[in-house]
Motif scaffolding. Structure first.
Motif, short mmCIF file in Angstrom:
data_model
loop_
_atom_site.label_atom_id
_atom_site.label_comp_id
_atom_site.label_asym_id
_atom_site.label_seq_id
_atom_site.Cartn_x
_atom_site.Cartn_y
_atom_site.Cartn_z
N ALA A 15 0.83 -1.20 0.00
CA ALA A 15 0.00 0.00 0.00
C ALA A 15 0.87 1.25 0.00
O ALA A 15 0.55 2.25 -0.66
N GLN A 16 1.97 1.22 0.72
CA GLN A 16 2.88 2.36 0.75
C GLN A 16 3.48 2.60 -0.63
O GLN A 16 3.56 3.74 -1.10
N HIS A 17 3.87 1.52 -1.29
CA HIS A 17 4.41 1.66 -2.64
C HIS A 17 3.36 2.23 -3.59
O HIS A 17 3.62 3.17 -4.34
N ASP A 18 2.16 1.67 -3.55
CA ASP A 18 1.14 2.06 -4.52
C ASP A 18 0.64 3.49 -4.28
O ASP A 18 0.31 4.21 -5.23
N ASP A 40 2.87 15.06 -5.88
CA ASP A 40 3.80 15.47 -4.83
C ASP A 40 4.94 14.46 -4.79
O ASP A 40 4.82 13.39 -4.17
N SER A 41 6.05 14.77 -5.42
CA SER A 41 7.17 13.83 -5.47
C SER A 41 7.81 13.63 -4.09
O SER A 41 8.40 12.58 -3.83
N THR A 42 7.69 14.63 -3.22
CA THR A 42 8.26 14.49 -1.87
C THR A 42 7.50 13.42 -1.09
O THR A 42 8.11 12.55 -0.43
N LYS A 43 6.17 13.48 -1.16
CA LYS A 43 5.37 12.44 -0.49
C LYS A 43 5.58 11.09 -1.15
O LYS A 43 5.62 10.06 -0.49
N ALA A 44 5.72 11.09 -2.48
CA ALA A 44 5.98 9.84 -3.18
C ALA A 44 7.26 9.20 -2.67
O ALA A 44 7.31 8.00 -2.38
N ALA A 45 8.31 10.01 -2.55
CA ALA A 45 9.59 9.50 -2.08
C ALA A 45 9.48 8.94 -0.67
O ALA A 45 10.05 7.89 -0.34
N GLU A 46 8.72 9.64 0.19
CA GLU A 46 8.56 9.18 1.57
C GLU A 46 7.84 7.84 1.63
O GLU A 46 8.24 6.93 2.37
N ARG A 54 10.13 5.14 0.37
CA ARG A 54 11.14 4.80 1.38
C ARG A 54 10.56 3.89 2.43
O ARG A 54 11.18 2.90 2.84
N ARG A 55 9.36 4.22 2.90
CA ARG A 55 8.72 3.39 3.93
C ARG A 55 8.43 1.99 3.39
O ARG A 55 8.62 0.99 4.10
N ALA A 56 7.99 1.92 2.14
CA ALA A 56 7.74 0.61 1.53
C ALA A 56 9.04 -0.19 1.45
O ALA A 56 9.07 -1.39 1.76
N ALA A 57 10.12 0.49 1.06
CA ALA A 57 11.42 -0.17 0.97
C ALA A 57 11.87 -0.66 2.33
O ALA A 57 12.34 -1.81 2.46
N ASP A 58 11.71 0.17 3.34
CA ASP A 58 12.13 -0.22 4.68
C ASP A 58 11.30 -1.38 5.21
O ASP A 58 11.74 -2.13 6.09
N ASN A 59 10.09 -1.55 4.68
CA ASN A 59 9.23 -2.67 5.08
C ASN A 59 9.38 -3.86 4.14
O ASN A 59 8.58 -4.81 4.20
N GLY A 60 10.40 -3.81 3.28
CA GLY A 60 10.74 -4.98 2.48
C GLY A 60 10.13 -5.08 1.11
O GLY A 60 10.25 -6.12 0.45
N ASP A 61 9.48 -4.01 0.63
CA ASP A 61 8.85 -4.05 -0.69
C ASP A 61 9.88 -3.78 -1.78
O ASP A 61 10.48 -2.70 -1.82
#
Length: 349
Positions: free
Chosen positions: A212-215, A229-235, A238-245
């Motif tokens: 869901a974070q990625h999408d 909003d590319s800043t929110k997209a990046a955030e 990042r959260r998706a990546a940190d959760n293993g996506d």
């Protein structure tokens, strides 16, 4: 591209290629294409292409929370987590015998029958246990009933009933149900439904559900259903990546490399690409190979470039530019690259 049934779209349609800037004479680091970004998940529980990497009701989330049944020690749950499914079945059965209204134990029994863990796989028996748990208000059971109705698992397909179950589970805060409802909303293509989908993705993202974070990051990057909003997209990436996506990891690396929505940091981007590449992501393997050729974010190393290029090619991702760039390898260097590439190609995402 996979489909979830007539009238629905998969989220892969969101992940269209995005423009990426690069320095002159440097190959661009571009986002993955739709088919390379998203993949279907748990085929035992979810319809093809319907959702990705969703946790079972008894998988701890990123915060290590215990199951909803009790704050005390839970032998059935613990056994399930350790892969001791016979013990999990036995302990859950004992709990139900003691308390027929133990919703968490009922749901676990449904899960075991649904997946065929510790018992013979039996979707119809799974439905019986899930329905008992759902009748007691268990949101996880409701979410599972929704997916099973959508998939026609143990019963005739019933999209409307499946959606109702998912809506009930989502209202109770079940993150995977909110996520799957968001995918359904996207299927209509209507702007108002995309907006509703973004809200549901956000709900699931707050529960640290990585897909869901990625999408949601994709929606912010494209400005669909939410302001661009590319800043929110990046955030969110990042959260998706940190959760293993894996998809989130690659998307965040792309934004990092290009300085889009986040401070440009090529060495950090390279580390994300390398991590995703080591996990078997073909896009990341290709990008890492390009970085090694030009020495951006990593030290120039044509043997490493050749190895990662071969690993990506083994998954069907060929790159004529890389092939041409690596023609100068010596016989010894090519042998080393082939050995490394063959080993890395064994790792699949």
């Amino acid at each position: 591209m996979t489909k979830i049934g007539a009238g629905f779209l998969t989220l892969a349609l969101l992940a269209v290629p995005l423009a990426a800037e690069a320095a002159p004479n440097t190959p661009p680091i571009v986002p993955p294409t739709a088919d390379q970004t998203l993949k279907p998940v748990d085929p035992k529980l979810a319809p093809k292409g319907f959702s990705r990497d969703l946790p079972s009701p008894y998988t701890p989330n990123a915060e290590g929370l215990r199951p909803p049944s009790t704050a005390n020690a839970d032998m059935a749950y613990g056994a399930y987590q350790r892969g001791r499914y016979n013990t999990a079945f036995r302990e859950a059965s004992k709990r139900v015998e003691t308390n027929p209204k133990d919703a968490a134990a009922l749901t676990l029994l449904g899960e075991l029958y649904n997946q065929g863990l510790g018992v013979k796989q039996d979707p119809k028996r799974a439905l019986e246990w899930y329905r008992l748990a759902a009748g007691l208000g268990d949101a996880h059971a409701m979410a599972s009933l929704g997916l099973m109705a959508m998939d026609g698992r143990g019963q005739p397909k019933d999209q409307k009933a499946g959606r109702r179950w998912l809506e009930q589970a989502s209202e109770k805060g079940e993150a995977s149900a909110a996520y799957n409802l968001a995918l359904l909303q996207l299927g209509s293509g209507k702007p108002e439904d995309v907006t509703a989908a973004a809200t549901l993705f956000e709900k699931a993202a707050k529960a640290e559900l990585a897909p869901a974070q990625h999408d949601l990051g994709v929606l912010y990057l494209q400005g669909r259903g939410v302001p661009k909003d590319s800043t929110k997209a990046a955030e969110y990436f990042r959260r998706a990546a940190d959760n293993g996506d894996l998809a989130g990891e690659v998307e965040f690396a792309i934004l990092l490399f290009n300085g889009n929505g986040v401070a440009k940091d090529e060495p950090r981007a390279a580390r994300y690409f390398l991590h995703a590449a080591a996990r078997g992501n073909a896009i990341a393997q290709n990008r890492v190979a390009r970085l090694y050729v030009v020495g951006r974010g990593v030290s120039k190393n044509l043997v490493e470039a050749g190895a990662w290029n071969l690993a990506a090619a083994a998954q069907g991702l060929s790159d004529a530019w890389l092939d041409q760039s690596l023609t100068g390898l010596t016989k010894e260097e090519r042998t080393r690259a082939e050995a490394l590439g063959s080993e890395r190609a064994k790792v699949q995402p």
